[in-house]
Design a protein around this motif. Structure first.
Motif, PDB file in Angstrom:
ATOM      1  N   ILE A   1      13.466   0.556  -6.151  1.00 52.58           N
ATOM      2  CA  ILE A   1      13.514   0.018  -7.609  1.00 52.58           C
ATOM      3  C   ILE A   1      14.509   1.027  -8.274  1.00 52.58           C
ATOM      4  N   GLY A   2      14.392   2.048  -8.057  1.00 54.36           N
ATOM      5  CA  GLY A   2      15.221   3.123  -8.527  1.00 54.36           C
ATOM      6  C   GLY A   2      16.692   3.018  -8.155  1.00 54.36           C
TER       7      GLY A   2
ATOM      8  N   GLU B   1       0.839  -1.102  -0.259  1.00 55.62           N
ATOM      9  CA  GLU B   1       0.034   0.134   0.057  1.00 55.62           C
ATOM     10  C   GLU B   1       0.988   1.306  -0.095  1.00 55.62           C
ATOM     11  N   ASP B   2       2.399   1.260   0.407  1.00 57.71           N
ATOM     12  CA  ASP B   2       3.062   2.236   0.219  1.00 57.71           C
ATOM     13  C   ASP B   2       4.020   1.960  -1.028  1.00 57.71           C
ATOM     14  N   GLU B   3       3.415   2.545  -1.843  1.00 56.02           N
ATOM     15  CA  GLU B   3       4.231   2.423  -3.272  1.00 56.02           C
ATOM     16  C   GLU B   3       5.606   2.988  -3.227  1.00 56.02           C
TER      17      GLU B   3
ATOM     18  N   SER C   1      14.748  13.681  -1.403  1.00 56.66           N
ATOM     19  CA  SER C   1      15.934  12.537  -1.687  1.00 56.66           C
ATOM     20  C   SER C   1      15.563  12.033  -3.185  1.00 56.66           C
ATOM     21  N   ALA C   2      14.336  11.855  -3.368  1.00 56.49           N
ATOM     22  CA  ALA C   2      14.086  11.209  -5.004  1.00 56.49           C
ATOM     23  C   ALA C   2      14.379  12.388  -5.828  1.00 56.49           C
TER      24      ALA C   2
ATOM     25  N   LYS D   1      15.406   7.099 -13.408  1.00 59.15           N
ATOM     26  CA  LYS D   1      14.909   8.298 -13.396  1.00 59.15           C
ATOM     27  C   LYS D   1      13.433   8.256 -13.148  1.00 59.15           C
ATOM     28  N   TYR D   2      12.781   7.336 -13.958  1.00 60.38           N
ATOM     29  CA  TYR D   2      11.406   7.169 -14.072  1.00 60.38           C
ATOM     30  C   TYR D   2      10.813   6.537 -12.654  1.00 60.38           C
ATOM     31  N   TYR D   3      11.390   5.788 -12.026  1.00 59.11           N
ATOM     32  CA  TYR D   3      10.984   5.385 -10.624  1.00 59.11           C
ATOM     33  C   TYR D   3      10.990   6.351  -9.585  1.00 59.11           C
ATOM     34  N   PHE D   4      12.012   7.230  -9.419  1.00 55.76           N
ATOM     35  CA  PHE D   4      12.297   8.444  -8.788  1.00 55.76           C
ATOM     36  C   PHE D   4      11.213   9.373  -8.997  1.00 55.76           C
ATOM     37  N   MET D   5      10.994   9.346 -10.220  1.00 55.76           N
ATOM     38  CA  MET D   5       9.907  10.473 -10.703  1.00 55.76           C
ATOM     39  C   MET D   5       8.601   9.807 -10.032  1.00 55.76           C
ATOM     40  N   LYS D   6       8.312   8.733 -10.071  1.00 55.40           N
ATOM     41  CA  LYS D   6       6.864   7.864  -9.443  1.00 55.40           C
ATOM     42  C   LYS D   6       7.016   8.262  -7.811  1.00 55.40           C
TER      43      LYS D   6
END
Length: 466
Positions: A138-139, A129-131, A167-168, A152-157
């Motif tokens: 993953i980033g 529940e805490d994506e 931090s992201a 970059k894509y996953y830190f943007m998420k």
């Protein structure tokens, strides 16, 4: 979790620590143990976390969460096989617990199997529940793989889920920087600022991107917005000062750096830059004052000692320059930049033995620039150390095998030692490589240059090369 004095959980922590001191046995429910363990982990008290986990499992052997904490302890102690075995047992009991997959990913990551770690984290993503936390993990795995686009894509998420996850944001900009996508970074940050107009971190990063692109006007504007958003943001003042220096606006740069000195303890970087600005403004007394403060604040910062040394060297006050570089060497005797200056200063003072020692130390520390070999050789020549000079040249030739400057010196040294066969061989090598550099032989070895054998070799070379 960090327990505050007024938090009810603090009572559990106090009871637990009292129990350890008295060797009594008190009962805690599994949630209390989880909170106690989490507190110790967050505060880096691994031994206490391990003790709490052990006692917790003695009282609640069926607790999945406590057993997961046990896995974390095994991973921390690098007992990866034991941790993996326990996780496999837990996955048979509770397949829908995302923490099992996260810990499996952690183990795989430690084994440098980052692709498999990502697969495990993708399974955790389906369950959690805490994506945001999983996106961040993953980033990081993609960062380990140097797959900066996916990272970059996953830190943007992450940032989409939490706009204050700086931090992201820093990791996103790191990816943009590595990919040299400065324009794309600016577009992304401006989009982010449209919904977060007072985010000082984003403005700061926009300014750094514009500075990289040498658009200093826009960089300054961005740093000013960062300061408006948070007038205690030291990083923005420092970056603004650096840009003002680029624009030769040294007095304004000093003002920007000076503000940081009042916001927190003085940084050696700010003190150094203020000194550099005063040096550019030719305010020598203040320049030296700030260079001195810089090395007092951080004696290990080589740039501070180098700034003072170079200041006196430019003023041709070589004795003062030598005094400061010797102080620097006493603090860090393995710094090649110090030894190069030590050698150069001693050469100016005609202290050739000390200068030769400096250049030799520079070479021993791995500085293999051609000039270092050449200058050391010329000093050895002044000292009459011809054999040492020959050894020096042969070492240099390993790095610069077809260098006429080395060959001419080697020829001269051999002729000086009356070894005409080797002298002739290296002189011919030198002439074939670059005949115009014959001036080296003439200047460094004038008596050798005038000898009949040398003149004959030069004459023959000229005639055969026509």
């Amino acid at each position: 979790m960090q327990l505050s004095p007024n938090d009810n959980n603090n009572f559990s922590l106090t009871r637990f620590e009292s129990m350890l001191k008295t060797n009594s046995v008190l009962f805690f429910d599994s949630n209390e143990f989880e909170e106690i363990i989490h507190h110790y982990l967050e505060n880096g008290k691994m031994a206490l976390a391990k003790k709490a986990t052990k006692l917790g499992l003695e009282q609640h052997p069926a607790s999945i969460n406590l057993r997961l904490f046990q896995v974390e302890m095994f991973v921390f102690e690098n007992e990866l096989e034991t941790a993996d075995k326990l996780l496999n047992e837990l996955s048979l009991i509770e397949q829908s617990n995302e923490e099992i997959y996260i810990q499996k990913a952690n183990i795989l990551s430690r084994k440098d199997d980052h692709k498999s770690a990502i697969e495990m984290l993708e399974k955790a993503l389906e369950l959690t529940e805490d994506e945001s936390d999983v996106f961040s993990l993953i980033g990081m795995e993609y960062l380990f793989l140097e797959d900066f686009e996916n990272s970059k894509y996953y830190f943007m998420k992450c940032l989409e889920n939490d706009e204050e996850d700086f931090s992201a944001l820093y990791n996103i900009i790191y990816c943009f920087d590595y990919l040299e996508q400065n324009e794309e970074a600016i577009i992304y940050l401006n989009d982010f600022l449209n919904t977060n107009p007072y985010c000082e971190v984003a403005w700061h990063q926009v300014g750094k991107q514009y500075a990289t692109l040498k658009d200093y006007k826009k960089a300054l504007a961005a740093f000013d917005f960062a300061i408006i958003s948070d007038d205690n943001f030291i990083g923005a003042y420092l970056e603004k000062g650096k840009v003002l220096e680029k624009l030769n606006r040294y007095q304004e740069a000093i003002e920007s750096y000076t503000i940081t000195l009042g916001l927190d303890d003085p940084t050696s970087f700010a003190l150094l830059r203020i000194g550099k600005c005063y040096e550019k403004l030719q305010v020598n007394d203040l320049s030296l004052q700030f260079f001195t403060k810089c090395v007092e604040e951080d004696p290990l910062l080589d740039k501070g000692w180098i700034a003072i040394t170079d200041f006196y060297f430019r003023k041709k006050n070589f004795k003062k320059a030598l005094y400061y570089i010797e102080k620097a060497i006493n603090i860090d005797s393995e710094n090649v930049l110090y030894w190069k200056r030590y050698a150069k200063i001693n050469a100016k003072l005609t202290l050739f033995e000390e200068a030769e020692h400096g250049y030799r130390k520079t070479l021993e520390l791995g500085n293999y620039e051609l000039d270092t070999w050449l200058i050391r050789n010329d000093i050895l020549l002044k000292l009459g150390e011809f054999k040492a000079g020959i050894n020096n040249i042969f070492q240099a030739l390993e790095f610069y095998p077809e260098c006429s400057e080395l060959e001419y010196r080697l020829a001269g040294l051999y002729f000086n030692l009356n070894d005409e066969t080797k002298g002739e061989y290296h002189l011919k090598n030198a002439l074939n490589l670059d005949s115009e550099y014959i001036i080296i032989l003439e200047e460094l070895f004038p008596s050798v240059f005038k000898t009949k054998i040398v003149q004959k070799i030069i004459y023959t070379h000229k005639n055969t090369s026509l």
